[in-house]
Design an enzyme around this catalytic site. Structure first.
Site, PDB file in Angstrom:
ATOM      1  N   TYR A 190     -57.868   0.212 -13.188  1.00 36.31           N
ATOM      2  CA  TYR A 190     -58.727  -0.580 -12.312  1.00 36.31           C
ATOM      3  C   TYR A 190     -58.971   0.095 -11.309  1.00 36.31           C
ATOM      4  CZ  TYR A 190     -58.163  -5.231 -14.024  1.00 36.31           C
ATOM      5  OH  TYR A 190     -58.248  -6.399 -14.565  1.00 36.31           O
ATOM      6  N   TYR A 205     -63.501 -10.899 -12.412  1.00 38.36           N
ATOM      7  CA  TYR A 205     -62.294 -11.244 -11.485  1.00 38.36           C
ATOM      8  C   TYR A 205     -61.730 -10.230 -11.123  1.00 38.36           C
ATOM      9  CZ  TYR A 205     -57.602 -10.007 -13.250  1.00 38.36           C
ATOM     10  OH  TYR A 205     -56.389  -9.458 -13.910  1.00 38.36           O
ATOM     11  N   ARG A 206     -62.414  -8.858 -11.484  1.00 42.11           N
ATOM     12  CA  ARG A 206     -61.664  -7.804 -10.427  1.00 42.11           C
ATOM     13  C   ARG A 206     -62.500  -6.642 -11.513  1.00 42.11           C
ATOM     14  NH1 ARG A 206     -54.920  -6.587 -10.765  1.00 42.11           N
ATOM     15  NH2 ARG A 206     -54.740  -4.495 -10.131  1.00 42.11           N
TER      16      ARG A 206
HETATM   17  P1  ADP Z   1     -49.803  -1.827  -8.227  1.00 42.79           P
HETATM   18  O1  ADP Z   1     -49.070  -0.728  -8.308  1.00 42.79           O
HETATM   19  O2  ADP Z   1     -49.469  -3.525  -7.935  1.00 42.79           O
HETATM   20  O3  ADP Z   1     -50.715  -2.041  -8.857  1.00 42.79           O
HETATM   21  P2  ADP Z   1     -51.919  -0.886  -6.286  1.00 42.79           P
HETATM   22  O4  ADP Z   1     -50.617  -0.507  -4.906  1.00 42.79           O
HETATM   23  O5  ADP Z   1     -52.037   0.186  -6.461  1.00 42.79           O
HETATM   24  O6  ADP Z   1     -50.872  -2.401  -6.945  1.00 42.79           O
HETATM   25  O7  ADP Z   1     -52.840  -1.660  -4.886  1.00 42.79           O
HETATM   26  C1  ADP Z   1     -53.976  -2.050  -5.665  1.00 42.79           C
HETATM   27  C2  ADP Z   1     -55.056  -2.185  -4.871  1.00 42.79           C
HETATM   28  O8  ADP Z   1     -54.716  -2.620  -3.939  1.00 42.79           O
HETATM   29  C3  ADP Z   1     -55.164  -0.384  -3.793  1.00 42.79           C
HETATM   30  O9  ADP Z   1     -55.768   0.581  -4.612  1.00 42.79           O
HETATM   31  C4  ADP Z   1     -55.712  -1.265  -2.780  1.00 42.79           C
HETATM   32  O10 ADP Z   1     -57.041  -0.752  -2.774  1.00 42.79           O
HETATM   33  C5  ADP Z   1     -55.385  -2.347  -2.517  1.00 42.79           C
HETATM   34  N1  ADP Z   1     -54.187  -2.525  -1.531  1.00 42.79           N
HETATM   35  C6  ADP Z   1     -53.004  -2.284  -2.444  1.00 42.79           C
HETATM   36  N2  ADP Z   1     -51.950  -2.847  -1.375  1.00 42.79           N
HETATM   37  C7  ADP Z   1     -52.447  -2.718  -0.559  1.00 42.79           C
HETATM   38  C8  ADP Z   1     -52.103  -3.242   1.275  1.00 42.79           C
HETATM   39  N3  ADP Z   1     -51.052  -2.915   1.618  1.00 42.79           N
HETATM   40  N4  ADP Z   1     -52.946  -3.259   2.402  1.00 42.79           N
HETATM   41  C9  ADP Z   1     -54.907  -3.497   1.599  1.00 42.79           C
HETATM   42  N5  ADP Z   1     -54.528  -3.394   0.761  1.00 42.79           N
HETATM   43  C10 ADP Z   1     -54.173  -2.536  -0.566  1.00 42.79           C
END
Ligand code: ADP
Length: 544
Positions: free
Chosen positions: A96, A472-473
């Protein structure tokens, strides 16, 4: 745009001078310490690149706060200097966009240092986590402390985390698979630096923050998912008590047209919660992409993989053309009875299906991985499929009503588009509750096929939206595009909320297509017709 800060090159945020940016970097360093701020290109590389369809999007800097107070101070400083921030938690966001922002020049707020498991309540079965907590870490914690609670990890990454995944409305495979549904109570740093506690947490000294979702007054949590209205710094997640027994139901079917009967067979089982897990119905190629070498010699790399190859390779791995995985949980007698009911129904309604012996099936990496997914064990098997066709990967994930005919129709929309662009259709239908997520992998070769993959993704997105199926995303590269497909009133309301909470457009500009200064086409027309002055709207300095 490239400038030099402290003698090192950095990409500047749009509309921000080198001098202001240098001031911001100094300010961030004061807040978190020099060691936790960087503008060094070498350190920014992972934040700039993904293996999706777009070239790198370089941030200007990364700042790594260690506490909610530091996040608040960063937000205040960023607001004063109009510096856009891109928050991320564990930074996987696989297929994503990984750690990439929508716009170049954002300062990445990497929350990975905030990785404490703040609470695990084994009686009420919930945990409270900071953004940097990974599924692997929480899994280990539960095992180390002998706590009979299950996680619900996503399919691809033990290194992803419950907070980041939930704010993106990610899904898993146990009965707790709708992650946002099973979250309860957030702490959010607002763009002006204030700290909001949602739900029951709004009461000072609340004793029910992570067990009663609704609190008093409006339910705000949804605002902080799939959006850019704040930085989430704590999240309560409900954990599934380990059931006394469970039984996976694993089946294969031999023909593509079976998808109609399969999804119709599953619908009542899902709606009645007879099968409470998410039920994955994966095409053979999806499993093969994780386990078999891409047959470059057969395809020349440009045509879809030949069906005969798919059949032969699938047979060797205990796979059918469709591969169905669901699970029943409960007391041993209930599990035995319900599982037998499902199998009996399958024998009548899906006579073409082969019901696999569980122990035998678990010798296969694919089936073992599926059982792990449905029983709360993080697993990496599907990770390897991401690089199947030369590294590039992007998820396309529209939501479809849970009918067999809808699934068939959906494949008819999707597959010709994949083939037209020279890619394989690699998909699965995940029966959730009343819907099925049709998750497809656009696997492409990097960098040769990036432009083609981009065109393919766009055409797929439009074809689904034209048909009434919303993803959904989406990948970061298609957030603006997808938002523009929605009703103008919805777009306007999203932008109005953004202006109310974040008038300077500081947090993740463009995320999910939301910008403080965004005005939908219909609103522009209305303003033109009625003469409502544009000055009535908050006007951020830069286009954010
Ligand atoms: P994962 O590692 O679980 O896939 P990520 O940390 O990459 O999750 O987060 C996915 C997306 O969600 C990020 O690119 C950001 O846009 C959003 N996001 C992640 N953490 C936060 C947060 N703490 N607050 C707001 N948005 C967030």
């Amino acid at each position: 745009m490239v400038s030099r800060v402290n003698g090192r090159p950095a990409r500047l945020p749009r509309g921000v001078t080198a001098r202001t940016f240098a001031r911001a970097v100094r300010e961030f360093s004061r807040i978190v310490g020099d060691a936790h701020v960087s503008v060094s290109p070498a350190e920014l590389v992972p934040y700039a690149h993904d293996v999706i369809m777009v070239p790198p999007i370089w941030p200007s800097a990364v700042v790594r706060p260690g506490s909610v107070q530091e996040v608040g101070r960063i937000a205040r400083a960023a607001n004063a200097l109009r510096i856009p921030l891109w928050p991320l938690s564990t930074g996987k966001n696989i297929a994503y966009g990984r750690m990439m922002a929508v716009d170049p020049g954002n300062v990445v707020v990497d929350l990975g240092r905030m990785n404490r498991i703040l609470e695990v309540n084994d009686k009420l079965a919930y945990a409270v986590v900071e953004p940097g907590v990974t599924y692997a870490q929480l899994y280990k914690h539960l095992r180390d402390h002998n706590l009979p609670l299950w996680l619900d990890p996503p399919a691809t990454a033990p290194g992803a985390g419950p907070l980041g995944n939930t704010v993106e409305r990610g899904v898993g495979y146990t009965p707790y698979g709708e992650h946002f549904l099973f979250s309860c109570g957030m702490e959010v740093v607002l763009p002006d630096g204030r700290v909001l506690r949602t739900g029951s947490g709004a009461l000072p000294g609340s004793r029910t923050w992570h067990i009663f979702k609704w609190g008093y007054g409006p339910y705000l949590d949804g605002l902080f998912t799939a959006s850019n209205y704040g930085i989430v710094t704590k999240l309560g997640i409900w954990l599934m008590p380990e059931p006394p027994a469970y039984q996976p139901i694993l089946m294969t079917t031999p023909q593509e047209e079976d998808i109609v009967a399969i999804m119709d067979f599953l619908r009542p089982l899902k709606i009645t919660h007879t099968l409470p897990s998410a039920v994955v119905v994966a095409h053979a190629l999806l499993a093969l992409a994780a386990e078999a070498e891409y047959p470059w010699a057969l395809t020349g790399g440009i045509k879809p993989v030949p069906e005969a190859w798919v059949r032969t390779e699938a047979r060797r791995r205990m796979l059918g053309i469709w591969n169905i995985a669901g699970c029943v949980y409960g007391s041993p007698t209930v599990v035995a009875e319900v599982a037998e009911t499902v199998r009996r129904k399958a024998r009548t309604e899906l006579p073409q299906a082969t019901i696999l012996d569980i122990e035998e099936a678990r010798q296969s990496p694919y089936w073992d991985h599926k059982v792990r997914n449905m029983t709360g064990v993080p697993s990496m098997v599907e990770y390897s499929r991401l690089s199947w066709r030369g590294g590039g990967n992007a998820f396309v994930a529209p939501v479809v009503p849970l009918f067999g005919e809808e699934a068939r129709k959906h494949m008819e929309i999707a597959r010709p588009i994949f083939w037209k662009h020279g890619f394989d259709y690699i998909g699965e239908f995940i029966a959730a509750s009343r819907d099925q997520h049709h998750v497809m992998m656009l696997l492409h070769k990097q960098p040769d096929e990036m432009a083609q993959a981009m065109r393919c993704y766009g055409e797929l997105t439009d074809a689904f939206c034209d048909g009434g199926y919303l993803p959904y995303r989406t990948n970061v590269a298609f957030m603006e595009h997808t938002m523009r497909r929605l009703d103008p009133v919805f777009q306007d309301v999203c932008a109005q909320i953004k202006r109310a909470l974040d008038p300077n457009g500081i947090i993740a500009p463009g995320k999910n297509g939301i910008r403080a200064n965004r005005v939908s086409a219909s609103r522009r027309r209305r303003v033109a017709a009625t003469g409502t002055p544009a000055s009535r709207r908050a006007r951020p300095r830069a286009a954010r």
